[in-house]
Motif scaffolding. Structure first.
Motif, PDB file in Angstrom:
ATOM      1  N   ASP A  78       0.652  -1.275  -0.054  1.00 40.50           N
ATOM      2  CA  ASP A  78       0.024   0.028   0.060  1.00 40.50           C
ATOM      3  C   ASP A  78       0.808   1.236   0.083  1.00 40.50           C
ATOM      4  O   ASP A  78       0.548   2.276  -0.640  1.00 40.50           O
ATOM      5  CB  ASP A  78      -0.744  -0.059   1.277  1.00 40.50           C
ATOM      6  N   PHE A  79       1.932   1.240   0.485  1.00 37.51           N
ATOM      7  CA  PHE A  79       3.133   2.397   0.629  1.00 37.51           C
ATOM      8  C   PHE A  79       3.488   2.578  -0.709  1.00 37.51           C
ATOM      9  O   PHE A  79       3.895   3.796  -0.930  1.00 37.51           O
ATOM     10  CB  PHE A  79       4.084   2.356   1.809  1.00 37.51           C
ATOM     11  N   GLY A  80       3.303   1.596  -1.701  1.00 36.64           N
ATOM     12  CA  GLY A  80       3.874   1.915  -2.870  1.00 36.64           C
ATOM     13  C   GLY A  80       2.790   2.368  -3.961  1.00 36.64           C
ATOM     14  O   GLY A  80       3.000   2.821  -4.915  1.00 36.64           O
ATOM     15  N   SER A  81       1.646   2.154  -3.569  1.00 38.18           N
ATOM     16  CA  SER A  81       0.226   2.483  -4.290  1.00 38.18           C
ATOM     17  C   SER A  81      -0.553   3.627  -3.872  1.00 38.18           C
ATOM     18  O   SER A  81      -1.292   4.213  -4.863  1.00 38.18           O
ATOM     19  CB  SER A  81      -0.793   1.220  -3.942  1.00 38.18           C
ATOM     20  N   PHE A  82      -0.266   4.048  -2.779  1.00 38.02           N
ATOM     21  CA  PHE A  82      -1.194   5.374  -2.396  1.00 38.02           C
ATOM     22  C   PHE A  82      -0.311   6.781  -1.939  1.00 38.02           C
ATOM     23  O   PHE A  82       0.520   6.565  -1.152  1.00 38.02           O
ATOM     24  CB  PHE A  82      -2.196   4.971  -1.051  1.00 38.02           C
ATOM     25  N   ASP A  83      -0.907   7.714  -2.467  1.00 36.40           N
ATOM     26  CA  ASP A  83      -0.129   9.154  -2.135  1.00 36.40           C
ATOM     27  C   ASP A  83      -0.594   9.779  -0.736  1.00 36.40           C
ATOM     28  O   ASP A  83       0.256  10.312  -0.188  1.00 36.40           O
ATOM     29  CB  ASP A  83      -0.629  10.112  -3.252  1.00 36.40           C
ATOM     30  N   TYR A  84      -1.846   9.204  -0.368  1.00 37.90           N
ATOM     31  CA  TYR A  84      -2.194   9.865   0.867  1.00 37.90           C
ATOM     32  C   TYR A  84      -2.813   8.644   1.532  1.00 37.90           C
ATOM     33  O   TYR A  84      -3.694   7.767   1.107  1.00 37.90           O
ATOM     34  CB  TYR A  84      -3.608  10.667   0.752  1.00 37.90           C
ATOM     35  N   ILE A  85      -2.092   8.258   2.854  1.00 38.72           N
ATOM     36  CA  ILE A  85      -2.670   7.114   3.665  1.00 38.72           C
ATOM     37  C   ILE A  85      -3.042   7.888   4.963  1.00 38.72           C
ATOM     38  O   ILE A  85      -2.354   8.351   5.690  1.00 38.72           O
ATOM     39  CB  ILE A  85      -1.537   6.220   3.870  1.00 38.72           C
ATOM     40  N   LEU A  86      -4.263   7.868   5.363  1.00 41.63           N
ATOM     41  CA  LEU A  86      -4.888   8.652   6.124  1.00 41.63           C
ATOM     42  C   LEU A  86      -5.600   7.917   7.366  1.00 41.63           C
ATOM     43  O   LEU A  86      -6.522   7.090   7.265  1.00 41.63           O
ATOM     44  CB  LEU A  86      -5.973   9.640   5.687  1.00 41.63           C
ATOM     45  N   ALA A  87      -5.098   8.048   8.565  1.00 45.04           N
ATOM     46  CA  ALA A  87      -5.417   7.019   9.936  1.00 45.04           C
ATOM     47  C   ALA A  87      -6.786   7.888  10.542  1.00 45.04           C
ATOM     48  O   ALA A  87      -6.573   9.143  10.643  1.00 45.04           O
ATOM     49  CB  ALA A  87      -4.328   6.922  10.668  1.00 45.04           C
ATOM     50  N   MET A  88      -7.580   7.352  11.192  1.00 39.40           N
ATOM     51  CA  MET A  88      -8.600   7.712  11.990  1.00 39.40           C
ATOM     52  C   MET A  88      -8.308   7.961  13.302  1.00 39.40           C
ATOM     53  O   MET A  88      -8.723   8.902  13.755  1.00 39.40           O
ATOM     54  CB  MET A  88      -9.794   6.670  11.993  1.00 39.40           C
ATOM     55  N   ASP A  89      -7.176   7.391  13.873  1.00 44.56           N
ATOM     56  CA  ASP A  89      -6.933   7.872  15.122  1.00 44.56           C
ATOM     57  C   ASP A  89      -5.370   7.562  15.455  1.00 44.56           C
ATOM     58  O   ASP A  89      -4.614   7.307  14.409  1.00 44.56           O
ATOM     59  CB  ASP A  89      -7.658   7.003  16.449  1.00 44.56           C
ATOM     60  N   HIS A  90      -4.824   8.244  16.583  1.00 44.81           N
ATOM     61  CA  HIS A  90      -3.428   8.037  16.704  1.00 44.81           C
ATOM     62  C   HIS A  90      -2.822   6.823  16.947  1.00 44.81           C
ATOM     63  O   HIS A  90      -1.526   6.348  16.590  1.00 44.81           O
ATOM     64  CB  HIS A  90      -3.103   8.779  18.205  1.00 44.81           C
ATOM     65  N   SER A  91      -3.788   5.730  17.373  1.00 41.34           N
ATOM     66  CA  SER A  91      -3.346   4.422  17.485  1.00 41.34           C
ATOM     67  C   SER A  91      -3.005   3.768  16.125  1.00 41.34           C
ATOM     68  O   SER A  91      -2.252   3.256  15.693  1.00 41.34           O
ATOM     69  CB  SER A  91      -4.134   3.703  18.127  1.00 41.34           C
ATOM     70  N   ASN A  92      -3.968   3.884  15.305  1.00 38.69           N
ATOM     71  CA  ASN A  92      -3.951   3.754  13.595  1.00 38.69           C
ATOM     72  C   ASN A  92      -2.418   4.100  13.241  1.00 38.69           C
ATOM     73  O   ASN A  92      -1.826   3.431  12.281  1.00 38.69           O
ATOM     74  CB  ASN A  92      -5.068   4.205  13.029  1.00 38.69           C
ATOM     75  N   LEU A  93      -2.445   5.398  13.419  1.00 37.75           N
ATOM     76  CA  LEU A  93      -1.426   6.214  12.926  1.00 37.75           C
ATOM     77  C   LEU A  93       0.104   5.609  13.172  1.00 37.75           C
ATOM     78  O   LEU A  93       1.056   5.204  12.604  1.00 37.75           O
ATOM     79  CB  LEU A  93      -1.102   7.542  13.043  1.00 37.75           C
ATOM     80  N   ALA A  94       0.001   5.257  14.505  1.00 34.47           N
ATOM     81  CA  ALA A  94       1.396   4.922  15.186  1.00 34.47           C
ATOM     82  C   ALA A  94       1.414   2.983  14.566  1.00 34.47           C
ATOM     83  O   ALA A  94       2.798   3.042  14.287  1.00 34.47           O
ATOM     84  CB  ALA A  94       1.203   4.462  16.748  1.00 34.47           C
ATOM     85  N   ASN A  95       0.601   2.418  14.447  1.00 37.48           N
ATOM     86  CA  ASN A  95       0.952   1.080  13.712  1.00 37.48           C
ATOM     87  C   ASN A  95       1.189   1.325  12.466  1.00 37.48           C
ATOM     88  O   ASN A  95       1.894   0.633  11.811  1.00 37.48           O
ATOM     89  CB  ASN A  95      -0.629   0.306  13.814  1.00 37.48           C
ATOM     90  N   LEU A  96       0.724   2.100  11.701  1.00 34.74           N
ATOM     91  CA  LEU A  96       1.170   2.343  10.283  1.00 34.74           C
ATOM     92  C   LEU A  96       2.641   2.979  10.191  1.00 34.74           C
ATOM     93  O   LEU A  96       3.539   2.699   9.285  1.00 34.74           O
ATOM     94  CB  LEU A  96       0.026   3.491   9.550  1.00 34.74           C
ATOM     95  N   GLU A  97       3.066   3.933  11.156  1.00 36.67           N
ATOM     96  CA  GLU A  97       4.388   4.495  11.099  1.00 36.67           C
ATOM     97  C   GLU A  97       5.345   3.377  11.144  1.00 36.67           C
ATOM     98  O   GLU A  97       6.469   3.618  10.918  1.00 36.67           O
ATOM     99  CB  GLU A  97       4.353   5.478  12.228  1.00 36.67           C
ATOM    100  N   ARG A  98       5.026   2.270  12.386  1.00 30.69           N
ATOM    101  CA  ARG A  98       5.826   1.362  12.509  1.00 30.69           C
ATOM    102  C   ARG A  98       6.318   0.400  11.170  1.00 30.69           C
ATOM    103  O   ARG A  98       7.441   0.058  11.188  1.00 30.69           O
ATOM    104  CB  ARG A  98       5.172   0.399  13.373  1.00 30.69           C
ATOM    105  N   VAL A  99       5.340   0.283  10.015  1.00 28.55           N
ATOM    106  CA  VAL A  99       5.916  -0.194   8.941  1.00 28.55           C
ATOM    107  C   VAL A  99       5.737   0.594   7.729  1.00 28.55           C
ATOM    108  O   VAL A  99       6.222  -0.096   6.626  1.00 28.55           O
ATOM    109  CB  VAL A  99       4.442  -1.371   8.734  1.00 28.55           C
ATOM    110  N   CYS A 100       5.817   1.911   7.884  1.00 29.78           N
ATOM    111  CA  CYS A 100       5.948   2.725   6.605  1.00 29.78           C
ATOM    112  C   CYS A 100       7.539   2.703   6.246  1.00 29.78           C
ATOM    113  O   CYS A 100       8.390   2.977   7.084  1.00 29.78           O
ATOM    114  CB  CYS A 100       5.562   4.200   7.168  1.00 29.78           C
ATOM    115  N   PRO A 101       7.788   2.385   5.047  1.00 28.23           N
ATOM    116  CA  PRO A 101       9.140   2.369   4.700  1.00 28.23           C
ATOM    117  C   PRO A 101       9.717   3.836   4.546  1.00 28.23           C
ATOM    118  O   PRO A 101       9.026   4.675   4.651  1.00 28.23           O
ATOM    119  CB  PRO A 101       9.054   2.136   3.033  1.00 28.23           C
TER     120      PRO A 101
END
Ligand code: 4NP
Length: 157
Positions: A78-101
């Motif tokens: 998904d990080f190669g496919s999407f220009d905007y990855i938008l999280a609903m809450d801080h917990s979702n965002l923290a989980n995404l940041e952990r796997v974001c290249p």
């Protein structure tokens, strides 16, 4: 083409709501050929399921059809496919940041950063009452308007 991915925990309440609302605004603006919309969850609990009936009903009352959507989990690709990855809450965002290249060039952040409102998170309505689903829609509608305005400007530049 601007590609937008909305992310929550289960992909059955908040992010499908954002998916349906934003998609309808994109369509109504005649920009469906310029903006692609998808949603996913950080958790695997509900893969393949339709959105929660409470979200479907609340959205239907405002004219949005969430019924064709099916839950999926966020994938590394998904990080190669999407220009905007938008999280609903801080917990979702923290989980995404952990796997974001480290070399991700897109925008990873909170969806409500695009809303003109004092709240910063779309609260999880799953274990709450019916009011929570209407509140999710209020926040998602406000942020969808802001995001569409932002992307329109970007496309025009
Ligand atoms: P969502 O809501 O993240 O907005 O889709 C939830 C859906 C399911 C669960 C939690 C939140 N759950 O624990 O199963």
């Amino acid at each position: 083409m601007a590609r937008v991915l909305f992310v929550c925990l289960g992909n059955i309440c908040r992010s499908p709501t954002a998916h349906g609302v934003f998609h309808q605004r994109v369509d109504a603006s005649g920009l469906a050929h310029r903006i692609e919309v998808d949603s996913a969850g950080t958790a695997a609990y509900h893969i393949g399921k339709a959105p929660d009936q409470r979200s479907v009903s609340a959205a239907q009352r405002r004219g949005y059809d969430l019924s064709p959507l099916r839950a999926r989990q966020v994938e590394a690709s998904d990080f190669g496919s999407f220009d905007y990855i938008l999280a609903m809450d801080h917990s979702n965002l923290a989980n995404l940041e952990r796997v974001c290249p480290a070399d991700y060039k897109g925008h990873l952040g909170l969806f409500l950063d695009f809303a003109d409102c004092s709240e910063v998170e779309v609260p999880d309505p799953y274990y709450g009452g019916a009011d929570g689903f209407g509140h999710v829609l209020d926040l998602v509608e406000a942020a969808s308007d802001g995001l569409l305005g932002h992307i329109r400007q970007e496309i025009a530049d």
